[in-house]
Design an enzyme around this catalytic site. Structure first.
Site, PDB file in Angstrom:
ATOM      1  N   CYS A 116       0.327  28.396 -35.301  1.00  8.05           N
ATOM      2  CA  CYS A 116      -0.751  27.495 -35.702  1.00  8.05           C
ATOM      3  C   CYS A 116      -1.631  28.194 -36.742  1.00  8.05           C
ATOM      4  CB  CYS A 116      -1.535  27.042 -34.471  1.00  8.05           C
ATOM      5  SG  CYS A 116      -2.860  25.863 -34.786  1.00  8.05           S
ATOM      6  N   ASP A 166       3.336  16.490 -36.878  1.00  6.53           N
ATOM      7  CA  ASP A 166       2.250  17.467 -36.939  1.00  6.53           C
ATOM      8  C   ASP A 166       1.179  16.978 -37.903  1.00  6.53           C
ATOM      9  OD1 ASP A 166       0.603  19.726 -37.134  1.00  6.53           O
ATOM     10  OD2 ASP A 166       2.293  21.100 -36.926  1.00  6.53           O
ATOM     11  N   HIS A 198       3.347  19.566 -32.895  1.00  2.72           N
ATOM     12  CA  HIS A 198       2.597  20.800 -33.115  1.00  2.72           C
ATOM     13  C   HIS A 198       2.485  21.599 -31.815  1.00  2.72           C
ATOM     14  CE1 HIS A 198      -0.232  23.398 -35.226  1.00  2.72           C
ATOM     15  NE2 HIS A 198      -0.980  23.372 -34.137  1.00  2.72           N
TER      16      HIS A 198
END
Length: 231
Positions: A116, A166, A198
């Site tokens: 991330c 995402d 995600h």
């Protein structure tokens, strides 16, 4: 495997991080860059998994003790947005030097794995420390907007793993970045994994997107790629 919190110099100050050393007592070094939550249980578990795979893994605490719980997305966003970019760069660079010089680390080059926000910072660290970063594996994160690292400085091969669904890091942008870097002659592959959301690798499953099947397939690829370029 042994684990401990360690301190290391960071441009005249001190930073800290979570260090995991394999049962063998030595191995190639890998920096693990945190998600927006901070140095949480999930990132520590990923460092442990790398140690189990034979790496000496160090996850620097970029928030300097601040942490957001997995149900505090607003706080996580505030922590990420208020993180001084220059301090993060210094702390990651200090972590690189500490890891390379650690007695358990084999070789003078290290790998970087990030998730991330940490995926984004993986590209940043690869551009800041091409002298040491020999391989990079970012997960569902990459630079966007006007604040881009100096991609021309990157020498490490990159194997990225992105999510199809995402809203934070859109797959179309990942493909555009891949094409851009390949056009520059960089050894970069950013795979968009079909059917994933995600944070699909996250042990904590805070977003409900964890994909066990994909983890089982991707993790051996990632660790093999790291071993290949840190041998």
């Amino acid at each position: 495997m042994s684990t401990e919190m360690v301190e290391f110099p960071s441009n005249g100050n001190n930073a800290r991080g979570y260090l995991a050393v394999p049962e063998s007592g030595s191995g190639p070094g890998v920096i693990v860059v945190q998600e927006w939550w901070g140095l949480d249980s999930g990132i520590k578990e990923m460092a442990d998994r790398l140690a189990t795979a034979g790496f000496v893994a160090l996850a620097p605490d970029l928030y300097h003790g601040e942490l957001a719980a997995h149900d505090e997305m607003d706080k996580a966003g505030e922590l990420m947005n208020s993180l001084p970019a220059d301090r993060a760069g210094r702390d990651m660079s200090g972590a690189v030097d500490y890891l390379v010089e650690h007695e358990a680390t084999i070789g003078d080059g290290i790998g970087v794995v990030g998730f991330c926000m940490g995926g984004l910072l993986t590209f940043v660290l690869a551009s800041l420390r091409p002298d040491r970063v020999k391989v990079a594996v970012p997960f569902y994160g990459f630079p966007q907007g006007d604040d881009q690292p100096d991609y021309s400085a990157i020498t490490a091969p990159i194997q990225g793993h992105m999510a199809e669904h995402d809203d934070f890091f859109p797959p179309e942008a990942a493909r555009e970045l891949e094409a851009r870097l390949q056009a520059m002659g960089k050894d970069v592959t950013l795979t968009v994994h079909a059917g994933t959301g995600h944070a699909f690798m996250a042990p904590h499953n805070a977003l409900g997107t964890q994909n066990i099947e994909r983890i089982a397939a991707i993790w051996p690829q990632a660790t093999a790629f790291l071993h290949q370029h840190l041998a």
